[in-house]
Design a protein around this motif. Sequence first.
Motif, PDB file in Angstrom:
ATOM      1  N   UNK A  93     -44.055  85.464  23.176  1.00  0.00           N
ATOM      2  CA  UNK A  93     -43.629  84.157  23.680  1.00  0.00           C
ATOM      3  C   UNK A  93     -44.769  83.492  24.420  1.00  0.00           C
ATOM      4  N   UNK A  94     -44.701  82.183  24.495  1.00  0.00           N
ATOM      5  CA  UNK A  94     -45.638  81.424  25.325  1.00  0.00           C
ATOM      6  C   UNK A  94     -44.858  80.302  26.006  1.00  0.00           C
ATOM      7  N   UNK A  95     -45.152  80.109  27.294  1.00  0.00           N
ATOM      8  CA  UNK A  95     -44.465  79.078  28.072  1.00  0.00           C
ATOM      9  C   UNK A  95     -45.504  78.285  28.850  1.00  0.00           C
ATOM     10  N   UNK A  96     -45.632  76.997  28.545  1.00  0.00           N
ATOM     11  CA  UNK A  96     -46.490  76.124  29.342  1.00  0.00           C
ATOM     12  C   UNK A  96     -45.679  75.611  30.534  1.00  0.00           C
ATOM     13  N   UNK A  97     -46.286  75.644  31.723  1.00  0.00           N
ATOM     14  CA  UNK A  97     -45.537  75.243  32.909  1.00  0.00           C
ATOM     15  C   UNK A  97     -46.416  74.503  33.907  1.00  0.00           C
ATOM     16  N   UNK A  98     -45.797  73.533  34.594  1.00  0.00           N
ATOM     17  CA  UNK A  98     -46.413  72.939  35.775  1.00  0.00           C
ATOM     18  C   UNK A  98     -46.184  73.900  36.933  1.00  0.00           C
ATOM     19  N   UNK A  99     -47.212  74.113  37.736  1.00  0.00           N
ATOM     20  CA  UNK A  99     -47.096  75.032  38.865  1.00  0.00           C
ATOM     21  C   UNK A  99     -47.297  74.251  40.153  1.00  0.00           C
ATOM     22  N   UNK A 100     -46.257  74.227  40.969  1.00  0.00           N
ATOM     23  CA  UNK A 100     -46.305  73.545  42.253  1.00  0.00           C
ATOM     24  C   UNK A 100     -46.454  74.603  43.349  1.00  0.00           C
ATOM     25  N   UNK A 101     -47.437  74.417  44.192  1.00  0.00           N
ATOM     26  CA  UNK A 101     -47.748  75.378  45.246  1.00  0.00           C
ATOM     27  C   UNK A 101     -47.463  74.742  46.608  1.00  0.00           C
ATOM     28  N   UNK A 102     -46.586  75.377  47.394  1.00  0.00           N
ATOM     29  CA  UNK A 102     -46.245  74.877  48.729  1.00  0.00           C
ATOM     30  C   UNK A 102     -46.435  76.021  49.719  1.00  0.00           C
ATOM     31  N   UNK A 103     -47.386  75.872  50.636  1.00  0.00           N
ATOM     32  CA  UNK A 103     -47.700  76.965  51.547  1.00  0.00           C
ATOM     33  C   UNK A 103     -47.946  76.457  52.965  1.00  0.00           C
ATOM     34  N   UNK A 104     -47.771  77.372  53.919  1.00  0.00           N
ATOM     35  CA  UNK A 104     -48.132  77.122  55.308  1.00  0.00           C
ATOM     36  C   UNK A 104     -48.976  78.281  55.800  1.00  0.00           C
ATOM     37  N   UNK A 105     -49.994  77.997  56.614  1.00  0.00           N
ATOM     38  CA  UNK A 105     -50.925  79.052  57.032  1.00  0.00           C
ATOM     39  C   UNK A 105     -51.370  78.873  58.473  1.00  0.00           C
ATOM     40  N   UNK A 106     -51.732  79.996  59.090  1.00  0.00           N
ATOM     41  CA  UNK A 106     -52.456  79.982  60.355  1.00  0.00           C
ATOM     42  C   UNK A 106     -53.939  80.079  60.028  1.00  0.00           C
ATOM     43  N   UNK A 107     -54.761  79.300  60.711  1.00  0.00           N
ATOM     44  CA  UNK A 107     -56.197  79.257  60.446  1.00  0.00           C
ATOM     45  C   UNK A 107     -56.944  79.688  61.708  1.00  0.00           C
ATOM     46  N   UNK A 108     -57.770  80.707  61.557  1.00  0.00           N
ATOM     47  CA  UNK A 108     -58.614  81.166  62.667  1.00  0.00           C
ATOM     48  C   UNK A 108     -60.025  80.654  62.424  1.00  0.00           C
TER      49      UNK A 108
END
Length: 204
Positions: A93-108
Amino acid sequence: MESNHSIKRTAMIVGILALLSVTAVAQENRSEISIQGTGFFTKDTDGNGIQQHATDTGGFLLGYRYNINRWLAAEANYGYDRNTQFYFGGTPASVQADIHQITGSAVVKLPTFARLQPYALAGAGALVFDPTGNFGGTFAGATLETKAALVYGVGAQYAFTRHFSLRAEYRGLVYKAPSFNLAGLNTDSWTQIAQPSAGIVFRF
């Protein structure tokens, strides 16, 4: 009379100090917005007799960062990419997909060298895999699927002016490989995305 002058003088000094304090806070420019072009490279997985491979691609990453103090910040990001997942073993099988990335981070933030500000980040979020349904990249029954993700990374910013910087960054995202809610495509394996990026930052 002397007492009245002292009170007025004291009030004036307090007012000036308060104004200077507000001005100093305003000049700290604690907020940043960024836009970065990204690479998107996914590690292959293997499980339940199924091998999975995703095409390499690129996209963009939008971010907002709030600098809490000189060494710590918090940020939120939204990213977009599109790739195709290939599955082998069992039913190909093959599936083309849009990938939405939602993240939160601490930055040092690490010590600054000249105008270069290195940093490290860690956080969590979600990856949303949304099948496009385009011809040649669709599979019957494949539907939108959301996967929890851990994010880590390192990067550096070079300040050209008080308000504009250039950012280079590497982010890694660790998550369970998508199956698009189909048992026949489920490797039940962890994988990760390598996401190098570069872009511009506006500080205000």
